[in-house]
Design a protein around this motif. Structure first.
Motif, PDB file in Angstrom:
ATOM      1  N   GLY A  33      33.421 -89.334   5.994  1.00  0.00           N
ATOM      2  CA  GLY A  33      33.900 -88.255   5.123  1.00  0.00           C
ATOM      3  C   GLY A  33      33.027 -87.988   3.919  1.00  0.00           C
ATOM      4  N   ASP A  34      32.086 -88.876   3.598  1.00  0.00           N
ATOM      5  CA  ASP A  34      31.200 -88.657   2.454  1.00  0.00           C
ATOM      6  C   ASP A  34      30.250 -87.498   2.731  1.00  0.00           C
ATOM      7  N   LEU A  35      30.023 -86.650   1.720  1.00  0.00           N
ATOM      8  CA  LEU A  35      29.021 -85.603   1.811  1.00  0.00           C
ATOM      9  C   LEU A  35      27.686 -86.184   1.366  1.00  0.00           C
ATOM     10  N   VAL A  36      26.652 -85.955   2.178  1.00  0.00           N
ATOM     11  CA  VAL A  36      25.343 -86.540   1.919  1.00  0.00           C
ATOM     12  C   VAL A  36      24.247 -85.518   2.218  1.00  0.00           C
ATOM     13  N   TYR A  37      23.042 -85.857   1.788  1.00  0.00           N
ATOM     14  CA  TYR A  37      21.866 -85.106   2.213  1.00  0.00           C
ATOM     15  C   TYR A  37      20.727 -86.077   2.446  1.00  0.00           C
ATOM     16  N   TYR A  38      19.724 -85.617   3.191  1.00  0.00           N
ATOM     17  CA  TYR A  38      18.558 -86.409   3.531  1.00  0.00           C
ATOM     18  C   TYR A  38      17.620 -86.404   2.334  1.00  0.00           C
ATOM     19  N   GLY A  39      17.454 -87.548   1.697  1.00  0.00           N
ATOM     20  CA  GLY A  39      16.756 -87.673   0.429  1.00  0.00           C
ATOM     21  C   GLY A  39      15.398 -87.030   0.289  1.00  0.00           C
ATOM     22  N   PRO A  40      14.425 -87.369   1.123  1.00  0.00           N
ATOM     23  CA  PRO A  40      13.075 -86.857   0.871  1.00  0.00           C
ATOM     24  C   PRO A  40      12.936 -85.345   1.008  1.00  0.00           C
ATOM     25  N   SER A  41      13.667 -84.725   1.892  1.00  0.00           N
ATOM     26  CA  SER A  41      13.530 -83.288   2.142  1.00  0.00           C
ATOM     27  C   SER A  41      14.895 -82.656   2.369  1.00  0.00           C
ATOM     28  N   PRO A  42      15.678 -82.436   1.309  1.00  0.00           N
ATOM     29  CA  PRO A  42      17.033 -81.901   1.491  1.00  0.00           C
ATOM     30  C   PRO A  42      17.070 -80.558   2.199  1.00  0.00           C
ATOM     31  N   GLU A  43      16.032 -79.735   2.025  1.00  0.00           N
ATOM     32  CA  GLU A  43      16.062 -78.397   2.629  1.00  0.00           C
ATOM     33  C   GLU A  43      15.933 -78.438   4.147  1.00  0.00           C
ATOM     34  N   TYR A  44      15.332 -79.481   4.717  1.00  0.00           N
ATOM     35  CA  TYR A  44      15.147 -79.538   6.170  1.00  0.00           C
ATOM     36  C   TYR A  44      16.453 -79.811   6.916  1.00  0.00           C
ATOM     37  N   TYR A  45      17.222 -80.774   6.465  1.00  0.00           N
ATOM     38  CA  TYR A  45      18.448 -81.138   7.162  1.00  0.00           C
ATOM     39  C   TYR A  45      19.681 -80.459   6.571  1.00  0.00           C
ATOM     40  N   GLY A  46      19.685 -80.195   5.293  1.00  0.00           N
ATOM     41  CA  GLY A  46      20.837 -79.582   4.650  1.00  0.00           C
ATOM     42  C   GLY A  46      21.826 -80.620   4.159  1.00  0.00           C
ATOM     43  N   ILE A  47      23.058 -80.191   3.988  1.00  0.00           N
ATOM     44  CA  ILE A  47      24.135 -81.055   3.512  1.00  0.00           C
ATOM     45  C   ILE A  47      25.024 -81.384   4.694  1.00  0.00           C
ATOM     46  N   GLY A  48      25.390 -82.663   4.818  1.00  0.00           N
ATOM     47  CA  GLY A  48      26.200 -83.075   5.951  1.00  0.00           C
ATOM     48  C   GLY A  48      27.314 -84.015   5.570  1.00  0.00           C
ATOM     49  N   GLU A  49      28.178 -84.256   6.542  1.00  0.00           N
ATOM     50  CA  GLU A  49      29.313 -85.158   6.374  1.00  0.00           C
ATOM     51  C   GLU A  49      29.126 -86.357   7.287  1.00  0.00           C
ATOM     52  N   VAL A  50      29.334 -87.552   6.732  1.00  0.00           N
ATOM     53  CA  VAL A  50      29.253 -88.769   7.532  1.00  0.00           C
ATOM     54  C   VAL A  50      30.459 -88.794   8.467  1.00  0.00           C
ATOM     55  N   VAL A  51      30.204 -88.847   9.778  1.00  0.00           N
ATOM     56  CA  VAL A  51      31.301 -88.850  10.743  1.00  0.00           C
ATOM     57  C   VAL A  51      31.496 -90.211  11.394  1.00  0.00           C
ATOM     58  N   GLN A  52      30.493 -91.095  11.275  1.00  0.00           N
ATOM     59  CA  GLN A  52      30.625 -92.431  11.852  1.00  0.00           C
ATOM     60  C   GLN A  52      29.596 -93.339  11.198  1.00  0.00           C
ATOM     61  N   THR A  53      29.975 -94.597  10.982  1.00  0.00           N
ATOM     62  CA  THR A  53      29.047 -95.576  10.415  1.00  0.00           C
ATOM     63  C   THR A  53      29.051 -96.838  11.266  1.00  0.00           C
ATOM     64  N   ALA A  54      27.896 -97.489  11.319  1.00  0.00           N
ATOM     65  CA  ALA A  54      27.757 -98.767  12.002  1.00  0.00           C
ATOM     66  C   ALA A  54      26.639 -99.539  11.308  1.00  0.00           C
ATOM     67  N   GLU A  55      26.994-100.555  10.553  1.00  0.00           N
ATOM     68  CA  GLU A  55      26.059-101.347   9.752  1.00  0.00           C
ATOM     69  C   GLU A  55      25.225-100.444   8.855  1.00  0.00           C
ATOM     70  N   LYS A  56      23.930-100.313   9.101  1.00  0.00           N
ATOM     71  CA  LYS A  56      23.067 -99.508   8.227  1.00  0.00           C
ATOM     72  C   LYS A  56      22.761 -98.131   8.795  1.00  0.00           C
ATOM     73  N   VAL A  57      23.420 -97.751   9.885  1.00  0.00           N
ATOM     74  CA  VAL A  57      23.168 -96.459  10.539  1.00  0.00           C
ATOM     75  C   VAL A  57      24.398 -95.566  10.389  1.00  0.00           C
ATOM     76  N   CYS A  58      24.168 -94.284  10.112  1.00  0.00           N
ATOM     77  CA  CYS A  58      25.258 -93.311   9.983  1.00  0.00           C
ATOM     78  C   CYS A  58      25.013 -92.138  10.911  1.00  0.00           C
ATOM     79  N   MET A  59      26.077 -91.630  11.514  1.00  0.00           N
ATOM     80  CA  MET A  59      26.035 -90.367  12.253  1.00  0.00           C
ATOM     81  C   MET A  59      26.487 -89.298  11.266  1.00  0.00           C
ATOM     82  N   VAL A  60      25.623 -88.298  11.049  1.00  0.00           N
ATOM     83  CA  VAL A  60      25.901 -87.254  10.064  1.00  0.00           C
ATOM     84  C   VAL A  60      25.952 -85.901  10.760  1.00  0.00           C
ATOM     85  N   ASP A  61      26.986 -85.128  10.446  1.00  0.00           N
ATOM     86  CA  ASP A  61      27.132 -83.767  10.955  1.00  0.00           C
ATOM     87  C   ASP A  61      26.619 -82.809   9.883  1.00  0.00           C
ATOM     88  N   PHE A  62      25.415 -82.280  10.088  1.00  0.00           N
ATOM     89  CA  PHE A  62      24.804 -81.364   9.121  1.00  0.00           C
ATOM     90  C   PHE A  62      25.237 -79.915   9.318  1.00  0.00           C
TER      91      PHE A  62
END
Length: 95
Positions: A33-62
Motif C-alpha cells: 500500500g505504500d506509494l513509492v517511486y524509483y529513486g534514480p530516475s522517477p520520470e521513467y517508472y513514475g509513481i507506484g503502489e507496493v502490492v507485494q513484498t518479500a524480504e528485500k524485493v517489492c512488486m510495484v504497480d506503477f
C-alpha cells in the motif's frame, strides 16, 4: 525511446528528488500500500503502489505513470523511495 516521442506525463515527476540506490534515504521498510517511486530516475517508472513484498524485493504497480509505460515490476527495496516519508504530498497535488 526517442526524445521527440516522449509521452506527456500526468504527474510532475521532475519535481521528485533524485535519490541514488543504497543512499540512506533509500533504506526503508516498505509495506503493501505504500506509494513509492524509483529513486534514480522517477520520470521513467513514475509513481507506484507496493502490492507485494518479500524480504528485500517489492512488486510495484506503477500503472503506466512514467515515460516507459511500465505497469508492474519487481525491484529491490533499496531502489524505491517512499513518498509519505519524504513529505512529498505537495508534489503529488500538482502545481
Amino acid at each position: 525511446m526517442a526524445l521527440s516521442n516522449k509521452r506527456k506525463l500526468s504527474y510532475r515527476l521532475d519535481l521528485l528528488p533524485v535519490i541514488m540506490p543504497y543512499h540512506r534515504r533509500a533504506n526503508n521498510t516498505l509495506k503493501t500500500g505504500d506509494l513509492v517511486y524509483y529513486g534514480p530516475s522517477p520520470e521513467y517508472y513514475g509513481i507506484g503502489e507496493v502490492v507485494q513484498t518479500a524480504e528485500k524485493v517489492c512488486m510495484v504497480d506503477f500503472r503506466g505513470t512514467g515515460e516507459l509505460g511500465i505497469h508492474k515490476d519487481e525491484m529491490l527495496s533499496s531502489y524505491l523511495i517512499p513518498i509519505h516519508k519524504l513529505n512529498l504530498s505537495g508534489v503529488l497535488k500538482g502545481r
